[in-house]
Scaffold this motif. Structure first.
Motif, PDB file in Angstrom:
ATOM      1  N   MET A  62     -21.120 -78.043 -58.304  1.00 59.64           N
ATOM      2  CA  MET A  62     -21.987 -79.075 -58.329  1.00 59.64           C
ATOM      3  C   MET A  62     -23.498 -78.740 -58.162  1.00 59.64           C
ATOM      4  N   TYR A 122     -26.518 -79.509 -61.007  1.00 61.55           N
ATOM      5  CA  TYR A 122     -27.593 -80.275 -61.029  1.00 61.55           C
ATOM      6  C   TYR A 122     -28.568 -79.790 -60.004  1.00 61.55           C
ATOM      7  N   ILE A 143     -21.358 -85.667 -54.277  1.00 60.36           N
ATOM      8  CA  ILE A 143     -21.653 -86.539 -55.748  1.00 60.36           C
ATOM      9  C   ILE A 143     -22.849 -87.319 -55.255  1.00 60.36           C
ATOM     10  N   THR A 180     -26.243 -84.956 -55.502  1.00 63.39           N
ATOM     11  CA  THR A 180     -26.422 -84.647 -56.930  1.00 63.39           C
ATOM     12  C   THR A 180     -26.831 -85.793 -57.807  1.00 63.39           C
ATOM     13  N   GLN A 234     -24.987 -87.604 -59.521  1.00 65.23           N
ATOM     14  CA  GLN A 234     -23.861 -87.645 -60.630  1.00 65.23           C
ATOM     15  C   GLN A 234     -23.621 -88.809 -61.086  1.00 65.23           C
ATOM     16  N   TYR A 250     -18.706 -83.934 -62.273  1.00 68.76           N
ATOM     17  CA  TYR A 250     -17.973 -83.536 -61.035  1.00 68.76           C
ATOM     18  C   TYR A 250     -16.494 -83.314 -61.928  1.00 68.76           C
ATOM     19  N   ALA A 279     -16.547 -79.633 -62.335  1.00 67.39           N
ATOM     20  CA  ALA A 279     -16.728 -78.812 -60.916  1.00 67.39           C
ATOM     21  C   ALA A 279     -15.103 -78.449 -60.610  1.00 67.39           C
TER      22      ALA A 279
END
Length: 270
Positions: free
Chosen positions: A19, A23, A61, A64, A66, A180, A183
């Motif tokens: 991750m 990112y 999460i 980053t 996302q 994600y 990942a």
């Protein structure tokens, strides 16, 4: 720690690392060998430490950003993809490693015994094995052999489904947008493809899916190009390297010293 060609042998750690790569999150990776001083894995943020798989993944999460790349409907779909993969491959793979006797003895036990200092490796392995056994028993309830046989069939279908999604040559699984989901899938498959298991049933299933193998290799080259393809501690055919013998020598040494000290003590007492 990296080994056998993967950036980390721990799925949660590799998910976090992937991750950060996807990112472009700046982070410092510190190899840890002593889980009794700090949880493995863990994330240190300023003066606090984040531990626990769920909290770690929720943090990465959020960190980053996302969710900013997907609307609610897309996030729900990503969640369903991840749940499908984990139910049919991710968790069965973990059970396959920790509850299968030959895999545990010749890969898991051998690796952790070489990496974590003795005698703490014994304590840690006992704790982790009991933890996976409890999860496995809670999941299977009865007839564990038939459960795993069914899960092997489910894993084969699951891998074929993801392979079909990648047939158009896309780099990422969901609409060719990194997420994600990538990942998670990448981390488990990367480890499963290279971990030197004595019973590699699930590994063989992965290699039957050309586009899935290409996908893992492509992300490895993109995000972890400098990870050496070597076996540090466990030989895939002969078992653990010399550090296991060193540990046995240490045990014999400690035992011998203990006997001598006990003998001297008893002589002085008597």
């Amino acid at each position: 720690e990296d080994d056998f060609g993967t950036a980390s042998v721990d799925p949660t750690s590799l998910i976090i690392m992937t991750m950060c790569q996807i990112y472009n999150v700046q982070s410092e990776i510190v190899q840890a060998y002593f889980p009794f001083l700090v949880d493995i894995p863990s994330i240190k943020v300023r003066n606090s430490t984040i531990v626990g798989k769920r909290k770690l993944l929720e943090y990465i999460i959020e960190r980053t950003g996302q969710n900013l790349h997907f609307n609610e409907r897309q996030r729900n779909k990503l969640h369903l993809y991840i749940k499908y993969f984990m139910d049919n491959f991710g968790r069965p793979f973990e059970f396959h490693c920790w509850t299968n006797k030959t895999n545990y003895v010749y890969a898991i036990d051998a690796w952790y015994t070489c990496v974590i200092p003795f005698p703490f490796s014994i304590i840690y392995l006992h704790y982790k094995k009991r933890e996976f056994e409890r999860k496995f028993n809670a999941t299977t309830c009865t007839h564990s052999e038939s459960f795993m046989s069914t899960k092997y069939d489910d894993a084969l279908v699951c891998l074929e489904d993801f392979n079909n999604l990648l047939k158009d040559g896309r780099t990422y699984i969901y609409h060719n947008i990194p997420s994600y989901l990538d990942a998670v899938v990448y981390s488990y498959l990367s480890i499963a493809m290279k971990l030197p298991l004595s019973n590699p049933s699930l590994t063989y299933m992965i290699y039957r899916n050309f586009w899935l193998v290409e996908y893992v290799n492509r992300l490895s080259d993109k995000y972890f190009p400098h990870v050496p393809n070597r076996f540090k501690y466990v030989n895939p055919t002969l078992g653990p390297y010399g550090r296991m013998a060193d540990m046995h020598f240490m045990i014999y040494g400690i035992t011998a010293i203990s006997v001598v000290l006990l003998y001297c003590y008893l002589r002085n007492v008597l």
